[in-house]
Scaffold this motif. Sequence first.
Motif, mmCIF file in Angstrom:
data_model
loop_
_atom_site.group_PDB
_atom_site.id
_atom_site.type_symbol
_atom_site.label_atom_id
_atom_site.label_comp_id
_atom_site.label_asym_id
_atom_site.label_seq_id
_atom_site.Cartn_x
_atom_site.Cartn_y
_atom_site.Cartn_z
ATOM 1 N N GLU A 93 3.986 -1.999 13.577
ATOM 2 C CA GLU A 93 3.198 -1.122 14.453
ATOM 3 C C GLU A 93 2.609 0.089 13.729
ATOM 4 O OE1 GLU A 93 7.551 0.066 15.239
ATOM 5 O OE2 GLU A 93 6.461 -1.696 14.649
ATOM 6 N N ASN A 94 2.931 0.259 12.437
ATOM 7 C CA ASN A 94 2.407 1.373 11.641
ATOM 8 C C ASN A 94 1.665 0.824 10.427
ATOM 9 O OD1 ASN A 94 3.562 3.457 13.244
ATOM 10 N ND2 ASN A 94 5.538 3.011 12.323
ATOM 11 N N PRO A 95 0.414 0.441 10.594
ATOM 12 C CA PRO A 95 -0.325 -0.161 9.487
ATOM 13 C C PRO A 95 -0.361 0.696 8.222
ATOM 14 C CG PRO A 95 -1.524 -0.493 11.520
ATOM 15 C CD PRO A 95 -0.380 0.444 11.829
ATOM 16 N N GLU A 96 -0.257 2.000 8.364
ATOM 17 C CA GLU A 96 -0.277 2.832 7.161
ATOM 18 C C GLU A 96 0.904 2.524 6.240
ATOM 19 O OE1 GLU A 96 1.681 5.099 10.491
ATOM 20 O OE2 GLU A 96 -0.289 4.195 10.318
ATOM 21 N N THR A 97 1.957 1.897 6.767
ATOM 22 C CA THR A 97 3.114 1.565 5.934
ATOM 23 C C THR A 97 2.865 0.327 5.072
ATOM 24 O OG1 THR A 97 4.216 0.246 7.664
ATOM 25 C CG2 THR A 97 4.747 2.601 7.565
ATOM 26 N N TYR A 98 1.850 -0.454 5.384
ATOM 27 C CA TYR A 98 1.544 -1.639 4.581
ATOM 28 C C TYR A 98 0.066 -1.746 4.209
ATOM 29 C CZ TYR A 98 0.641 -3.432 9.329
ATOM 30 O OH TYR A 98 0.205 -3.589 10.619
ATOM 31 N N ALA A 99 -0.725 -0.743 4.541
ATOM 32 C CA ALA A 99 -2.174 -0.797 4.310
ATOM 33 C C ALA A 99 -2.520 -0.967 2.837
ATOM 34 C CB ALA A 99 -2.846 0.449 4.875
ATOM 35 N N LYS A 100 -1.892 -0.225 1.955
ATOM 36 C CA LYS A 100 -2.219 -0.330 0.529
ATOM 37 C C LYS A 100 -1.934 -1.729 0.006
ATOM 38 C CE LYS A 100 -1.550 1.636 -4.068
ATOM 39 N NZ LYS A 100 -2.222 0.508 -4.618
ATOM 40 N N ALA A 101 -0.758 -2.257 0.311
ATOM 41 C CA ALA A 101 -0.410 -3.600 -0.150
ATOM 42 C C ALA A 101 -1.394 -4.627 0.410
ATOM 43 C CB ALA A 101 1.016 -3.947 0.260
ATOM 44 N N ALA A 102 -1.740 -4.512 1.672
ATOM 45 C CA ALA A 102 -2.675 -5.457 2.288
ATOM 46 C C ALA A 102 -4.055 -5.360 1.656
ATOM 47 C CB ALA A 102 -2.751 -5.222 3.795
ATOM 48 N N ASN A 103 -4.512 -4.138 1.413
ATOM 49 C CA ASN A 103 -5.833 -3.959 0.816
ATOM 50 C C ASN A 103 -5.870 -4.393 -0.641
ATOM 51 O OD1 ASN A 103 -7.914 -2.913 2.666
ATOM 52 N ND2 ASN A 103 -6.399 -1.339 3.061
ATOM 53 N N ASP A 104 -4.741 -4.335 -1.337
ATOM 54 C CA ASP A 104 -4.675 -4.754 -2.737
ATOM 55 C C ASP A 104 -4.561 -6.278 -2.885
ATOM 56 O OD1 ASP A 104 -4.810 -2.111 -3.514
ATOM 57 O OD2 ASP A 104 -2.685 -1.945 -4.034
ATOM 58 N N ALA A 105 -4.216 -6.960 -1.814
ATOM 59 C CA ALA A 105 -3.995 -8.410 -1.872
ATOM 60 C C ALA A 105 -5.308 -9.183 -1.827
ATOM 61 C CB ALA A 105 -3.111 -8.836 -0.697
ATOM 62 N N GLU A 106 -5.325 -10.335 -2.464
ATOM 63 C CA GLU A 106 -6.478 -11.232 -2.367
ATOM 64 C C GLU A 106 -6.489 -11.945 -1.023
ATOM 65 O OE1 GLU A 106 -7.330 -13.983 -5.548
ATOM 66 O OE2 GLU A 106 -6.260 -12.678 -6.936
ATOM 67 N N VAL A 107 -5.301 -12.277 -0.529
ATOM 68 C CA VAL A 107 -5.151 -13.012 0.720
ATOM 69 C C VAL A 107 -4.039 -12.370 1.532
ATOM 70 C CG1 VAL A 107 -4.513 -15.246 1.743
ATOM 71 C CG2 VAL A 107 -5.866 -15.179 -0.357
ATOM 72 N N VAL A 108 -4.240 -12.252 2.829
ATOM 73 C CA VAL A 108 -3.206 -11.751 3.738
ATOM 74 C C VAL A 108 -2.944 -12.835 4.777
ATOM 75 C CG1 VAL A 108 -2.621 -10.023 5.490
ATOM 76 C CG2 VAL A 108 -3.847 -9.330 3.418
ATOM 77 N N ILE A 109 -1.684 -13.199 4.898
ATOM 78 C CA ILE A 109 -1.274 -14.166 5.911
ATOM 79 C C ILE A 109 -0.334 -13.436 6.860
ATOM 80 C CG2 ILE A 109 -0.069 -16.331 6.375
ATOM 81 C CD1 ILE A 109 -0.883 -17.154 3.481
ATOM 82 N N HIS A 110 -0.755 -13.282 8.087
ATOM 83 C CA HIS A 110 0.054 -12.556 9.077
ATOM 84 C C HIS A 110 0.860 -13.557 9.898
ATOM 85 C CE1 HIS A 110 1.408 -10.149 12.345
ATOM 86 N NE2 HIS A 110 0.467 -10.554 13.186
ATOM 87 N N GLU A 165 1.570 -6.361 18.243
ATOM 88 C CA GLU A 165 0.720 -7.422 17.702
ATOM 89 C C GLU A 165 -0.744 -7.004 17.730
ATOM 90 O OE1 GLU A 165 -0.275 -11.190 16.097
ATOM 91 O OE2 GLU A 165 1.549 -10.006 16.116
ATOM 92 N N SER A 166 -1.159 -6.364 18.807
ATOM 93 C CA SER A 166 -2.537 -5.901 18.930
ATOM 94 C C SER A 166 -2.874 -4.881 17.842
ATOM 95 C CB SER A 166 -2.758 -5.302 20.317
ATOM 96 O OG SER A 166 -4.063 -4.813 20.436
ATOM 97 N N ILE A 167 -1.957 -3.966 17.569
ATOM 98 C CA ILE A 167 -2.164 -2.960 16.513
ATOM 99 C C ILE A 167 -2.336 -3.645 15.165
ATOM 100 C CG2 ILE A 167 -1.031 -1.103 15.215
ATOM 101 C CD1 ILE A 167 0.281 -0.291 17.934
ATOM 102 N N ALA A 168 -1.438 -4.582 14.862
ATOM 103 C CA ALA A 168 -1.481 -5.269 13.573
ATOM 104 C C ALA A 168 -2.753 -6.102 13.419
ATOM 105 C CB ALA A 168 -0.240 -6.142 13.409
ATOM 106 N N VAL A 169 -3.081 -6.879 14.428
ATOM 107 C CA VAL A 169 -4.262 -7.737 14.345
ATOM 108 C C VAL A 169 -5.530 -6.898 14.236
ATOM 109 C CG1 VAL A 169 -5.668 -9.431 15.590
ATOM 110 C CG2 VAL A 169 -3.188 -9.728 15.435
ATOM 111 N N ASP A 170 -5.599 -5.802 14.974
ATOM 112 C CA ASP A 170 -6.747 -4.908 14.869
ATOM 113 C C ASP A 170 -6.892 -4.392 13.441
ATOM 114 O OD1 ASP A 170 -8.908 -3.293 16.159
ATOM 115 O OD2 ASP A 170 -7.641 -1.648 15.437
#
Length: 76
Positions: free
Chosen positions: A34-51, A64-69
């Motif tokens: 629910e806190n995208p700032e806690t994983y934003a850097k890792a997600a943005n650095d990745a080539e692929v993100v699988i949620h 789920e809505s927060i994460a998907v957004d």
Amino acid sequence: FRLGGHTVMGLIRSEAKANQLRKAEIMPIIGQLENPETYAKAANDAEVVIHCAADPSPKRLEIESIAVDFFLNELK
């Protein structure tokens, strides 16, 4: 993915549980869905993100809505 030479990261809520991922050669990212700032850097650095994370709490749809957004609108 790991066997193909890729770095695999996984979101986990606590350092105490991070060793479970490390044992599987997965780099733990300590954070909260629910806190995208806690994983934003890792997600943005990745080539692929699988949620495929899920929150078992009564707020699961809101979380789920927060994460998907984030994944749909904020990844660069």
